[in-house]
Motif scaffolding. Structure first.
Motif, PDB file in Angstrom:
ATOM      1  N   ASP A  26       0.834  -1.204   0.000  1.00 37.17           N
ATOM      2  CA  ASP A  26       0.000   0.000   0.000  1.00 37.17           C
ATOM      3  C   ASP A  26       0.869   1.253   0.000  1.00 37.17           C
ATOM      4  OD1 ASP A  26      -2.219   1.673   0.140  1.00 37.17           O
ATOM      5  OD2 ASP A  26      -2.388   1.526   2.316  1.00 37.17           O
ATOM      6  N   PRO A  54      -1.956  -0.445  -4.596  1.00 38.15           N
ATOM      7  CA  PRO A  54      -3.154  -0.803  -3.837  1.00 38.15           C
ATOM      8  C   PRO A  54      -3.799  -2.124  -4.244  1.00 38.15           C
ATOM      9  CG  PRO A  54      -3.609   1.020  -5.347  1.00 38.15           C
ATOM     10  CD  PRO A  54      -2.134   0.827  -5.320  1.00 38.15           C
ATOM     11  N   ALA A  68      -1.816  -4.870  -2.816  1.00 39.87           N
ATOM     12  CA  ALA A  68      -2.014  -4.884  -1.362  1.00 39.87           C
ATOM     13  C   ALA A  68      -3.330  -5.569  -1.008  1.00 39.87           C
ATOM     14  CB  ALA A  68      -1.995  -3.458  -0.818  1.00 39.87           C
ATOM     15  N   THR A 126      -6.455   0.835   2.800  1.00 37.17           N
ATOM     16  CA  THR A 126      -5.992   0.798   1.403  1.00 37.17           C
ATOM     17  C   THR A 126      -7.116   1.193   0.454  1.00 37.17           C
ATOM     18  OG1 THR A 126      -4.339  -0.903   1.869  1.00 37.17           O
ATOM     19  CG2 THR A 126      -5.059  -0.689  -0.412  1.00 37.17           C
TER      20      THR A 126
END
Length: 346
Positions: free
Chosen positions: A103, A108, A111, A135
């Motif tokens: 993140d 993202p 993540a 996130t």
């Protein structure tokens, strides 16, 4: 025979000693990390790993310190090593560090994928849902983020971060935001974040209510809220009737009979009113906040705990009347906390 046994035992003892020595080094590293001495902490973890190659404790802490040092790629590599080396160990915090590092590295989607892997393996670890929510916020997926914070709360109802996030992201739905902030203040009423939540509650309670002159008050209630309160907009988490009652109760702040009341005493009146409306609307409404948060405040009122709770919630203001109440009513404060601690979440 005895010689064979002795030779077999010596390597085992040596391994145990190395593992213990390594974990001592890791503990020293954690102290350095907590003191902000990240490079020194990393050196301790390296010493631990020389004593006991791929020691899980050392790898986990090293990854966290690398993340704190903003060395995200290195942290990610350590997390990958730990996960591949210890697939059957408890490595939920490694997944957390892995997702956080991705993140922070502005990846993202990667993540979220890692958080989901962690959640699949550790479905009862609230922190994975919370961090996934963060996130999603950073990726501007607010509704999906709120769903994650809700899941985090179900697993850990006293998690301050999830409550704070819901309160902050729900300000356009002021009753939801107020309830989340109030629950936050039941968990934490001493930090700067507590003060921010109290300020938000006070601001939201006065929303749409202004005194135009000595004898007139302006009460501005959103037309959509009125329609929903009248039953023309039924949907999940519809608190429109509670919203209308709060506005009407807030207008009473300017009534002659209330002019000498403190801000906290006026808040008690508002909370008593909206908690009563929560009770009335409980059977005909649905949604996470109706089913999870509202019952807490309904039972609070039924236990005659609204007053001590309000003084607890207002403690960040540090006014003399608040401090005096805490000094003079320690038993009532304790009674609230005992009830809240033992409350059974639905």
């Amino acid at each position: 025979m005895r010689k064979f046994l002795l030779l077999a035992i010596i390597p085992i003892l040596s391994f145990s000693q190395d593992k213990n020595a390594a974990e001592t080094k890791v503990s020293e590293g954690i102290i350095l990390h907590d003191g902000g001495k990240f490079e020194e902490a990393l050196n301790k973890y390296e010493e631990a790993l020389k004593l006991d190659k791929n020691n899980l404790f050392a790898l986990s802490e090293k990854a966290m310190t690398l993340e704190a040092s903003k060395k995200y790629d290195e942290a990610i590599n350590i997390c990958k090593l730990a996960i591949s080396t210890y697939p059957k160990e408890d490595i939920k915090t490694v997944y957390l560090t892995y997702g956080n590092s991705l993140d922070h590295a502005r990846k993202p989607q990667e993540a979220i994928k890692i958080y989901d892997e962690g959640i699949k393996k550790y479905p009862n670890f609230h922190q994975l849902y919370f961090n996934k929510g963060i996130t999603l916020v950073n990726d501007n997926q607010i509704e999906k983020a709120l769903e994650q914070f809700q899941k985090s709360l179900v697993l850990k109802p006293d998690h301050p971060g999830s409550l704070n996030a819901i309160a902050a992201l729900s300000r356009e739905h002021r009753i939801i935001s107020i309830l989340a902030s109030l629950r936050y203040l039941a968990v934490d009423n001493k930090t700067s974040r507590a003060k921010a939540n109290l300020d938000s509650v006070i601001d939201l309670m006065q929303q749409g209510v202004t005194q135009t002159d000595e004898n007139n008050i302006s009460l501005n209630i959103n037309e959509k809220t009125m329609e929903q309160a009248a039953g023309n907009g039924k949907k999940e988490n519809n608190f429109s009737m509670v919203d209308v009652v709060l506005s009407m109760t807030a207008a009473l702040d300017f009534d002659e009979k209330n002019k000498n009341k403190t801000q906290c005493e006026k808040a008690i009146d508002k909370f008593e009113s909206i908690f009563a409306v929560l009770k009335e609307g409980q059977k005909n409404n649905k949604g996470f906040y109706w089913e999870f948060l509202a019952p807490y405040f309904i039972e609070m009122k039924e236990q005659n705990l609204t007053e001590p709770f309000t003084y607890i919630a207002f403690l960040p203001s540090q006014t003399e009347d608040i401090k005096k109440y805490h000094h003079d009513n320690a038993k009532e404060i304790k009674r609230f906390y005992d009830w809240s601690k033992n409350y059974i979440w639905k």
